[in-house]
Design a protein around this motif. Structure first.
Motif, PDB file in Angstrom:
ATOM      1  N   GLN A 327       0.855  -1.188   0.000  1.00  0.00           N
ATOM      2  CA  GLN A 327       0.000   0.000   0.000  1.00  0.00           C
ATOM      3  C   GLN A 327       0.889   1.235   0.000  1.00  0.00           C
ATOM      4  OE1 GLN A 327      -2.080  -1.672   3.570  1.00  0.00           O
ATOM      5  NE2 GLN A 327      -3.901  -0.829   2.574  1.00  0.00           N
ATOM      6  N   ILE A 328       0.517   2.211  -0.815  1.00  0.00           N
ATOM      7  CA  ILE A 328       1.345   3.407  -1.005  1.00  0.00           C
ATOM      8  C   ILE A 328       0.491   4.641  -0.816  1.00  0.00           C
ATOM      9  CG2 ILE A 328       2.820   4.652  -2.641  1.00  0.00           C
ATOM     10  CD1 ILE A 328       3.119   1.881  -4.100  1.00  0.00           C
ATOM     11  N   ALA A 329       0.979   5.584  -0.029  1.00  0.00           N
ATOM     12  CA  ALA A 329       0.307   6.860   0.165  1.00  0.00           C
ATOM     13  C   ALA A 329       1.263   7.980  -0.217  1.00  0.00           C
ATOM     14  CB  ALA A 329      -0.131   7.029   1.622  1.00  0.00           C
ATOM     15  N   GLY A 330       0.761   8.962  -0.978  1.00  0.00           N
ATOM     16  CA  GLY A 330       1.568  10.104  -1.359  1.00  0.00           C
ATOM     17  C   GLY A 330       2.362   9.878  -2.627  1.00  0.00           C
ATOM     18  N   SER A 348       7.484  -7.987   5.363  1.00  0.00           N
ATOM     19  CA  SER A 348       6.683  -6.845   5.791  1.00  0.00           C
ATOM     20  C   SER A 348       7.616  -5.721   6.217  1.00  0.00           C
ATOM     21  CB  SER A 348       5.748  -7.228   6.947  1.00  0.00           C
ATOM     22  OG  SER A 348       6.473  -7.485   8.142  1.00  0.00           O
ATOM     23  N   GLY A 349       7.113  -4.511   6.140  1.00  0.00           N
ATOM     24  CA  GLY A 349       7.893  -3.346   6.524  1.00  0.00           C
ATOM     25  C   GLY A 349       7.362  -2.117   5.826  1.00  0.00           C
ATOM     26  N   SER A 350       7.967  -0.976   6.136  1.00  0.00           N
ATOM     27  CA  SER A 350       7.518   0.268   5.511  1.00  0.00           C
ATOM     28  C   SER A 350       8.717   1.143   5.181  1.00  0.00           C
ATOM     29  CB  SER A 350       6.548   1.029   6.426  1.00  0.00           C
ATOM     30  OG  SER A 350       7.139   1.311   7.689  1.00  0.00           O
ATOM     31  N   VAL A 351       8.564   1.929   4.118  1.00  0.00           N
ATOM     32  CA  VAL A 351       9.584   2.865   3.658  1.00  0.00           C
ATOM     33  C   VAL A 351       8.965   4.249   3.643  1.00  0.00           C
ATOM     34  CG1 VAL A 351      11.151   3.497   1.789  1.00  0.00           C
ATOM     35  CG2 VAL A 351      10.684   1.082   2.260  1.00  0.00           C
ATOM     36  N   TRP A 352       9.616   5.191   4.341  1.00  0.00           N
ATOM     37  CA  TRP A 352       9.113   6.551   4.490  1.00  0.00           C
ATOM     38  C   TRP A 352      10.014   7.492   3.702  1.00  0.00           C
ATOM     39  CZ3 TRP A 352       5.143   7.546   8.399  1.00  0.00           C
ATOM     40  CH2 TRP A 352       4.679   6.364   9.004  1.00  0.00           C
ATOM     41  N   TYR A 353       9.437   8.244   2.774  1.00  0.00           N
ATOM     42  CA  TYR A 353      10.189   9.094   1.855  1.00  0.00           C
ATOM     43  C   TYR A 353      10.180  10.549   2.337  1.00  0.00           C
ATOM     44  CZ  TYR A 353       9.607   5.248  -1.532  1.00  0.00           C
ATOM     45  OH  TYR A 353       9.620   4.049  -2.179  1.00  0.00           O
ATOM     46  N   GLY A 356      14.170  16.694   2.366  1.00  0.00           N
ATOM     47  CA  GLY A 356      14.506  17.542   3.502  1.00  0.00           C
ATOM     48  C   GLY A 356      13.746  17.056   4.725  1.00  0.00           C
ATOM     49  N   ALA A 357      12.990  17.976   5.335  1.00  0.00           N
ATOM     50  CA  ALA A 357      12.207  17.620   6.522  1.00  0.00           C
ATOM     51  C   ALA A 357      10.768  17.257   6.184  1.00  0.00           C
ATOM     52  CB  ALA A 357      12.226  18.791   7.511  1.00  0.00           C
ATOM     53  N   GLN A 358      10.429  17.286   4.892  1.00  0.00           N
ATOM     54  CA  GLN A 358       9.031  17.047   4.486  1.00  0.00           C
ATOM     55  C   GLN A 358       8.789  15.580   4.172  1.00  0.00           C
ATOM     56  OE1 GLN A 358       7.824  19.041   0.884  1.00  0.00           O
ATOM     57  NE2 GLN A 358       5.693  18.352   1.056  1.00  0.00           N
ATOM     58  N   LEU A 359       7.773  14.995   4.812  1.00  0.00           N
ATOM     59  CA  LEU A 359       7.349  13.638   4.497  1.00  0.00           C
ATOM     60  C   LEU A 359       6.540  13.666   3.206  1.00  0.00           C
ATOM     61  CD1 LEU A 359       6.999  10.624   5.275  1.00  0.00           C
ATOM     62  CD2 LEU A 359       4.933  11.321   6.531  1.00  0.00           C
ATOM     63  N   LEU A 360       6.971  12.892   2.221  1.00  0.00           N
ATOM     64  CA  LEU A 360       6.323  12.892   0.912  1.00  0.00           C
ATOM     65  C   LEU A 360       5.384  11.706   0.717  1.00  0.00           C
ATOM     66  CD1 LEU A 360       9.380  13.687  -1.404  1.00  0.00           C
ATOM     67  CD2 LEU A 360       7.668  15.316  -0.559  1.00  0.00           C
ATOM     68  N   ALA A 361       5.840  10.523   1.152  1.00  0.00           N
ATOM     69  CA  ALA A 361       5.097   9.306   0.819  1.00  0.00           C
ATOM     70  C   ALA A 361       5.533   8.175   1.738  1.00  0.00           C
ATOM     71  CB  ALA A 361       5.349   8.912  -0.642  1.00  0.00           C
ATOM     72  N   VAL A 362       4.713   7.130   1.752  1.00  0.00           N
ATOM     73  CA  VAL A 362       5.007   5.931   2.533  1.00  0.00           C
ATOM     74  C   VAL A 362       4.644   4.707   1.698  1.00  0.00           C
ATOM     75  CG1 VAL A 362       4.496   4.596   4.612  1.00  0.00           C
ATOM     76  CG2 VAL A 362       4.560   7.100   4.726  1.00  0.00           C
ATOM     77  N   GLY A 374       0.829   6.696   7.930  1.00  0.00           N
ATOM     78  CA  GLY A 374       1.501   7.469   6.892  1.00  0.00           C
ATOM     79  C   GLY A 374       0.538   8.242   6.023  1.00  0.00           C
ATOM     80  N   LYS A 375      -0.558   7.611   5.626  1.00  0.00           N
ATOM     81  CA  LYS A 375      -1.534   8.297   4.767  1.00  0.00           C
ATOM     82  C   LYS A 375      -2.152   9.487   5.484  1.00  0.00           C
ATOM     83  CE  LYS A 375      -5.220   7.438   1.434  1.00  0.00           C
ATOM     84  NZ  LYS A 375      -5.800   8.772   1.565  1.00  0.00           N
TER      85      LYS A 375
END
Length: 400
Positions: A327-330, A348-353, A356-362, A374-375
């Motif tokens: 599942q992908i958000a952003g 299983s696991g998650s990757v947080w993009y 800089g300091a801004q969260l773009l996607a998960v 994340g969403k």
């Protein structure tokens, strides 16, 4: 006001429903080249291909609904030309007049050239119902399948074929699978998943040609290797279906170019879904997803009726492979840092993009909690510190 929608997929169905729900009482006509009524496409390469979902569960609305809503479906009819000056669409069966026209034409799979075997029998693409119906009978246990392309469509097809019992090799010319759409950490989790299920994954080696006379017998790679194949599936991406719009003189820029409201360069013609690009943060974006097809189509519908509501996407995507759900958000475009969180179970696991300091996607593989948190953060424009994501023992605490 007569509204005509060209293309009979998810975006068309969502737009027509929103037009009625928003008070449009005039005629609505949907024109589609396929003979089937509007249906879901994502299950085609998953549940439908596996035989776990019947055709009646694919369709988006029952036949009674279209009648009750007074929406005319003109199926098995191909749009051939648009005359913006006369406000006429010419189809394979005649002419249709419109006051407002919407283009929800989707995208077309890229095909391999004929001179390298792209038209041999036993080669397939996966985009519509007919593609999958032609493929189903070929997927029998013990046969050898080569999948060209390591994007989501190729990976999903490989997973289905392996579950059925075929010998599967997937070939990706780029250095790794999912190279355009995901970080190395996500690709690594997906690669490990496929290896665990017996899929051979070859990366960094391109296709020279499909071998065979009349029918595919194998795949020759640029390094000289030849992989025997009873059938070949090409999953090398899609191109937006914009030729009809281009021939009508509409502006084209990574698909049919629209403004923030979904309006094309002709004020009486609108576009939504896979075929349409729209402005966002100084750039022009085109999204290929169910979520975008629905949300953009509904946004265009209210604007066709007089609203001025700029489209602000909240992207989400998913991919089912074997027993795993990604599942992908952003949108991860422009990321410069990733945080990997290991999951509690295998694969299983998650990757947080981050940029800089801004969260773009998960990206979340078999990790519903990471996806949910994340969403919510991405949709709200909130960005916890990367260090907080990495060290959190309870991800829900990031929402406080």
């Amino acid at each position: 006001m007569e509204i005509v929608i060209l293309g009979a997929g998810q975006a068309a169905a969502s737009m027509a429903a929103k037009l009625r729900a928003s008070g449009h009482d005039g005629p609505i006509t949907i024109v589609g080249e396929e003979t089937a009524p509007p249906y879901q496409r994502p299950p085609l390469s998953k549940a439908y291909l596996l035989g776990d979902m019947a055709l009646d569960r694919l369709t988006l609305r029952g036949s009674d609904w279209w009648d009750e809503q007074r929406i005319t479906l003109r199926l098995g009819e191909k749009a051939r030309a648009i005359d913006p000056a006369r406000k006429i669409v010419t189809t394979s069966k005649g002419e249709i007049a419109y006051d407002m026209l919407a283009l929800t034409l989707g995208a077309t799979p890229r095909r391999l050239p004929a001179d390298i075997g792209g038209e041999l029998q036993g080669t397939f693409t996966i985009r519509n119902l007919a593609d999958v119906d032609h493929l189903v009978d070929e997927l029998t246990p013990g046969r050898k399948l080569v999948v060209i392309g390591g994007g989501y469509i190729g990976l999903e097809a490989a997973a289905v074929a392996r579950k059925i019992g075929l010998e599967v090799t997937l070939v990706e010319a780029a250095p790794r699978i999912l190279g355009r759409v995901a970080a190395e950490e996500t690709a690594s989790m997906i690669r490990d998943l496929h290896h665990a299920h017996g899929v051979t994954v070859i990366e960094g080696t391109g296709l020279a040609r499909i071998t065979g006379t009349g029918r595919a017998t194998g795949v020759e790679l640029v390094d000289g290797r030849v992989i025997p194949a009873d059938l070949v599936i090409c999953g090398i991406g899609v191109t937006p279906d914009s030729q009809l719009a281009a021939d009508a003189g509409l502006s084209i820029d990574n698909g049919i170019a629209t403004n923030a409201f979904g309006q094309t360069s002709d004020p009486a013609i609108w576009a939504a879904g896979d075929c349409a690009s729209f402005p966002l943060e100084g750039d022009r974006l085109r999204l290929e997803s169910v979520g975008n097809a629905i949300d953009m189509a509904e946004n265009v519908a209210v604007n066709m009726l007089g609203a001025t509501q700029a489209y602000q996407p909240k992207p989400w995507f998913w991919s089912d492979q074997f027993e795993a759900k990604l599942q992908i958000a952003g949108l991860n475009s422009g990321y410069d840092r990733t945080i990997l969180r290991q999951g509690e179970t295998a694969h299983s696991g998650s990757v947080w993009y981050y940029r800089g300091a801004q969260l773009l996607a998960v990206d979340a593989l078999n990790d519903a909690r990471a996806y949910m948190v994340g969403k919510r953060l991405v949709d709200a424009g909130r960005s916890p510190a990367p260090e907080a994501v990495a060290s959190a023992t309870d991800l829900k605490a990031l929402l406080k």
